[in-house]
Write a protein that holds these residues in place. Sequence first.
Motif, PDB file in Angstrom:
ATOM      1  N   TYR A   1     -48.998  -6.175  39.945  1.00 39.08           N
ATOM      2  CA  TYR A   1     -48.183  -7.155  40.651  1.00 39.08           C
ATOM      3  C   TYR A   1     -48.346  -7.067  42.162  1.00 39.08           C
ATOM      4  CZ  TYR A   1     -45.982  -7.510  36.101  1.00 39.08           C
ATOM      5  OH  TYR A   1     -45.761  -7.683  34.766  1.00 39.08           O
TER       6      TYR A   1
ATOM      7  N   ASP B   1     -49.319 -17.585  33.898  1.00 33.38           N
ATOM      8  CA  ASP B   1     -49.025 -17.417  35.321  1.00 33.38           C
ATOM      9  C   ASP B   1     -48.568 -18.717  35.972  1.00 33.38           C
ATOM     10  OD1 ASP B   1     -49.590 -14.729  35.262  1.00 33.38           O
ATOM     11  OD2 ASP B   1     -51.689 -14.997  35.842  1.00 33.38           O
TER      12      ASP B   1
ATOM     13  N   PRO C   1     -44.560 -18.107  37.142  1.00 35.35           N
ATOM     14  CA  PRO C   1     -45.153 -17.427  38.296  1.00 35.35           C
ATOM     15  C   PRO C   1     -44.305 -16.230  38.723  1.00 35.35           C
ATOM     16  CG  PRO C   1     -44.062 -19.436  38.983  1.00 35.35           C
ATOM     17  CD  PRO C   1     -44.015 -19.414  37.481  1.00 35.35           C
TER      18      PRO C   1
END
Length: 118
Positions: free
Chosen positions: A116, A89, A93
């Motif tokens: 998400y 992540d 990102p």
Amino acid sequence: MLRSYESNIPGIEIILRRLKLFDLILTPTENEMVRDLVDILSSFETTTTILSAYKSYPTMSEIESMLHSTGTESSVIEELQHLLSEYLDTRFPITPLNICGFLLDLSQLKIDINRYLT
């Protein structure tokens, strides 16, 4: 398909005449429209190729699935999977702009987006 048709118009017309399918033979005006369409759509070909890079590169879900241990890997591979997964992540990102693009992409309708949306 139109490009293939355009380069084979004479042969296609001969075959359609032999099959007596005269109603399928395009008029010269329609053939000119096909040529114009090929010219217009060809300008989008490079952009489409660039935007379709997913054929060449793995998706995030493919990367994530490769990082899940199955228990049959060596300890070195398991550690590598863990480290890469831990920082995924951070390195890749997912921004609100990515999510908006994802939601607007009709080819992604079958994918569960709940993770998400948090």
